[in-house]
Design an enzyme around this catalytic site. Structure first.
Site, PDB file in Angstrom:
ATOM      1  N   ASP A  68       5.196  -4.813   2.877  1.00 32.54           N
ATOM      2  CA  ASP A  68       4.665  -3.826   1.944  1.00 32.54           C
ATOM      3  C   ASP A  68       5.625  -3.698   0.761  1.00 32.54           C
ATOM      4  OD1 ASP A  68       2.726  -1.605   1.399  1.00 32.54           O
ATOM      5  OD2 ASP A  68       4.562  -0.417   1.516  1.00 32.54           O
TER       6      ASP A  68
ATOM      7  N   GLU B  99       3.661  -8.117  -0.912  1.00 28.91           N
ATOM      8  CA  GLU B  99       3.237  -7.657  -2.230  1.00 28.91           C
ATOM      9  C   GLU B  99       4.390  -7.868  -3.206  1.00 28.91           C
ATOM     10  OE1 GLU B  99       0.187  -4.032  -1.533  1.00 28.91           O
ATOM     11  OE2 GLU B  99       2.218  -3.638  -0.835  1.00 28.91           O
TER      12      GLU B  99
END
Length: 851
Positions: free
Chosen positions: A541, A570
């Site tokens: 994340d 990400e």
């Protein structure tokens, strides 16, 4: 990412906020004491998440100080109320503030909370008897080699009061008294400048007359390379269990003393064991008993304060993660647990399917007995009322290779004693190495949740699929209450130049992966999950918060366990206190081999920008999107991105929807409100086909195959099950669309032409045909290893009318995908050199080698 209102101002934040649950109406009495007795201009700013804030004035509240009383209401329920104490002037309502966001989280059964606050103290008191206003030194911190910052709880006049100061262990060159109280709520601050360099390991003590003594702790210096060099520790940490004994070891170089607290099953009063100082800032104690199942905590003295903290390395925890638990992991293993994961060779062969455990089975028609739980998802033979496969049987039948589970580590914001009343995605980590309890049949059993999660992982493996774990190392939910901050204040986080926590994550803090022990913790945690739980991949994340060196160290460490473990994340460019050249972002992909990044460019150019409800893309009518989509189709290999530096197709995750933001179906409804349902279905299939036929690694959001809707909710991180559940009746309704996606997956698996492994291959074998803005067509020459087909032609027609496409070669051509169906067996055969491609559809044709 999504937008919320905080303090009455708009900020962009990630999806890691807590749910609001609990009382619909709360009342709060807040007492505030200032040592200087000056309350002019001071007031409260209060808010609920997702709502605008408001001002509350203080009134006289003698003898303690002043008091503010107010009420808050939210029909969704309230679990915490945010506040800031600020000073307002006629010119500026926010002339000054005291500390950043704080939250009131404890309410009685009537929704009332009474708290006490003191000038200069961030702590929130719930009992006035706990407040001590006696003169004392709050802290003495070594910030630089010759600089100690001292803070007292009461101000004094250095020039006129009878005050003396002594530094034990070093000589004083100068004392600088802080005169600026506008930027600090501390009653008094002073800085001691020493004649000589101070040692990181020697004990120093500051004594001020009337205020007592305080040992010097390590302050800002903990964020220096010399601190890492002095205290970077490579050994094992946590509770190291065996039946004969357990060794407890923690890392806290700033502590002056440390205790181990052992809690018996029938008592809340712990037994205390003194821990001995070890090497490199560690503390340890060995207990010669079988402690399996015993709860424990660490207690450290930093400065003059004793702090009780959970073990950051805890492998098991009590209900709601309140305490750490010693666990015999061998007792949590299952029969045949040693069986290896399904074989897997090349990352480009992966087809990732993102799934939230609760969503998967909570629907009334899921057919699962244990709905919303680890074991519910592990069940086999589940079907809805119409006999349609659900759960793992459906995912395996679809053909995906990897199930990516949204956070399964222990997170803060679901009360495990009543999980059915709350929902959260779980991007709010509490214990990084222990499973979440709300997915367990009995969250009060620390061992059971471990064995249940292993049961789920084994069930996924038994169906030929692998498991990817969503990890959230980029921030913590609550800095003051995190074990990191309690055990080594200031070390694990990034700070801006002004001393405020860096906030690239948008949730109040960024962890500092570049520091030795934070990097070690990340690697240790990943290795633990990979080895103990047989996790086959990790999705990071907000990976752009981390640094390149850490991510490469992660790749190297996991390669020693299993080189086929996938790492993806990400790679957004985030405003954190780290040089751009060091960020693990898309622009630095070339520095991180075999680490994949989510491709937001192809996502936004297929359906429209994620942050605009009305913006459209290639499939829903916008011009100017075909070239970025072509970049995605080649994984940026033959059509390179401007700044993104992908070097291999395995570095690119192509997707069009995920748990964040609108589902593809909901986005299409917003951008094409008057379109017939059949057109929406066609656009949806067109977008999904682009993803599944592109080079790189395709990624599907759970339910995408039956055109999942969340009723227009673009940020359902805490929305109810009615919004988030996978609707298995919808699967039956969209049976043809599910079959279409299944056929595309089968086609992708059947030929390496759709999953080439090098930039050179893609540049050599994939070629685009000239076309207009609403049509993309390309040809792929098959490799020599393929016997059946020598080449493929893929046509994506985003026009609202059929298009005649010239194949530039006589047939026969086998049609493998048309506007209705797909697969690796011929749907029809074209013998001429032209074909009519249906409106809003994808066609794939293959030329047999024998012709």
């Amino acid at each position: 990412m999504y937008m919320v209102m905080i303090h009455g101002k708009q900020h962009e934040k990630s999806s890691n906020n807590p749910p609001v649950t609990g009382h619909k109406k709360v009342s709060i009495t807040l007492h505030y004491h200032r040592y200087d007795g000056d309350y002019r201009g001071w007031n409260l700013w209060v808010w609920l998440e997702g709502q605008n804030g408001r001002m509350v004035q203080f009134k006289d509240g003698s003898p303690f100080g002043q008091t503010a009383t107010f009420e808050m209401e939210d029909a969704r329920g309230i679990s915490r109320v945010g506040f800031i104490i600020r000073k307002s002037t006629q010119e500026n309502d926010w002339a000054s503030k005291r500390f950043d966001d704080r939250f009131i989280t404890e309410f009685d059964e009537n929704g009332h909370s009474e708290v006490w606050l003191m000038q200069g103290l961030e702590k929130i008191y719930h009992d006035v008897n706990e407040v001590n206003a006696a003169p004392r030194i709050l802290s003495a911190k070594l910030n630089c080699r010759r600089e100690i910052a001292v803070t007292t709880n009461l101000s004094f006049d250095w020039e006129h009061d009878s005050i003396s100061l002594d530094l034990e262990g070093a000589s004083i060159e100068e004392i600088i008294v802080s005169k600026d109280h506008s930027s600090s709520d501390l009653a008094h601050q002073l800085t001691i400048i020493t004649n000589e360099d101070l040692s990181l390991t020697k004990a120093y003590k500051v004594t001020i007359s009337h205020f007592g003594s305080c040992p010097v702790s390590l302050g800002d210096i903990v964020r220096t390379k010399e601190f890492d060099h002095a205290f970077g520790y490579d050994g094992e940490l946590g509770a190291l269990y065996s039946k004969e004994k357990t060794l407890f070891r923690l890392w806290s170089p700033v502590a002056h003393e440390a205790d181990l607290l052992i809690y018996s099953i029938n008592s809340d009063s712990p037994a205390r064991y003194r821990m001995e100082r070890g090497e490199k800032g560690t503390w340890q104690v060995e207990i010669n008993q079988d402690l399996n199942g015993v709860s424990y905590m660490f207690r450290v003295r930093v400065g003059n304060d004793w702090i009780e903290a959970a073990d950051p390395y805890a492998k098991a925890v009590t209900i709601n993660g309140e305490k750490s638990v010693v666990v015999d992991l061998s007792q949590t293993n299952l029969p045949n647990w040693d069986k290896p994961s399904p074989s897997f060779n090349h990352p480009e062969d992966a087809i990732i399917y993102e799934l939230h455990i609760r969503d998967a089975t909570i629907h009334e028609s899921s057919g699962a007995m244990h709905k919303g739980k680890y074991l519910g998802l592990a069940e086999s033979g589940t079907k809805n009322a119409d006999g349609v496969k659900t759960g793992l049987d459906h995912f395996a039948d679809l053909g995906v290779t990897h199930i990516q589970l949204l956070p399964i580590f222990d997170f803060w914001t679901v009360d495990e004693t009543k999980p059915e009343t709350q929902y959260n995605w779980g991007y709010d980590p509490k214990h990084f190495n222990a499973p979440e309890g709300s997915y367990s049949l009995d969250p009060f059993s620390p061992q059971l949740r471990i064995s249940e999660l292993k049961t789920l992982i084994q069930a996924i493996h038994s169906r030929g699929m692998r498991v990817i774990m969503d990890v959230v190392f980029n921030h913590v939910y609550d800095v003051p209450r995190s074990s990191f901050q309690q055990l080594v204040p200031g070390y694990y986080y990034r700070y801006a130049d002004n001393g405020v926590l860096s906030n690239g994550t948008g949730v109040g803090n960024d962890t500092a992966s570049e520091r030795y022990m934070m990097r070690k913790f990340i690697i240790d945690s990943l290795l633990y999950w990979a080895k103990e739980y047989k996790i086959d991949g990790f999705r990071f994340d907000l990976m752009g918060i981390h640094d390149v060196e850490t991510m490469n160290a992660v790749r190297k460490a996991l390669d020693e366990v299993d080189p086929s473990i996938i790492i993806l994340g990400e790679g957004w460019e985030l405003d954190t206190a780290l040089p751009e050249s060091q960020k693990a972002s898309q622009v630095n992909a070339h520095k991180m081999p075999r680490i994949a990044h989510f491709n937001d460019s192809v996502r936004d150019h297929l359906k429209g920008n994620n942050f605009s409800d009305q913006d459209a893309g290639f499939v829903n009518g916008r011009s100017g999107c075909s070239y970025p989509v072509k970049q995605g189709i080649t994984a940026g290999m033959s059509l390179a991105y401007d700044r993104l530096s992908y070097q291999d197709p395995c570095q690119v995750i192509n997707y069009v929807e995920a748990h964040d933001n609108h589902t593809l179906w909901d986005k299409l409804v917003l951008t094409n409100p008057d379109a017939p349902e059949q057109d929406l279905k066609s656009m949806h299939k067109l977008a999904t086909s682009v993803i599944l036929l592109s080079q790189g690694i395709p990624f599907l959001h759970a339910g995408q195959e039956f055109m999942r809707t969340k009723g227009g909710d673009h940020n359902s991180y805490r929305s109810p099950d009615s919004t988030n559940k996978l609707d298995w009746d919808r699967k039956a309704e969209f049976e043809q669309e599910v079959s279409y996606v299944k056929g595309l997956i089968a086609l992708r698996k059947s030929s390496k032409a759709f999953r080439m492994q090098t930039k050179e291959e893609i540049k050599k074998r994939l070629h685009f045909y000239p076309s207009d803005e609403h049509l993309i067509a390309y040809r792929i020459e098959a490799g020599e290893e393929e016997n059946k087909y020598g080449s493929y032609i893929v046509v994506h027609n985003a026009h609202h009318h059929p298009v005649t496409f010239d194949l530039n070669s006589n047939g026969p051509w086998h049609v493998l995908v048309n506007g209705y169906d797909s697969g690796y067996e011929p749907l029809s055969i074209v013998k001429r050199n032209q074909i009519e491609v249906s409106r809003l559809s994808t066609f794939v044709l293959a030329k047999p080698r024998t012709v």
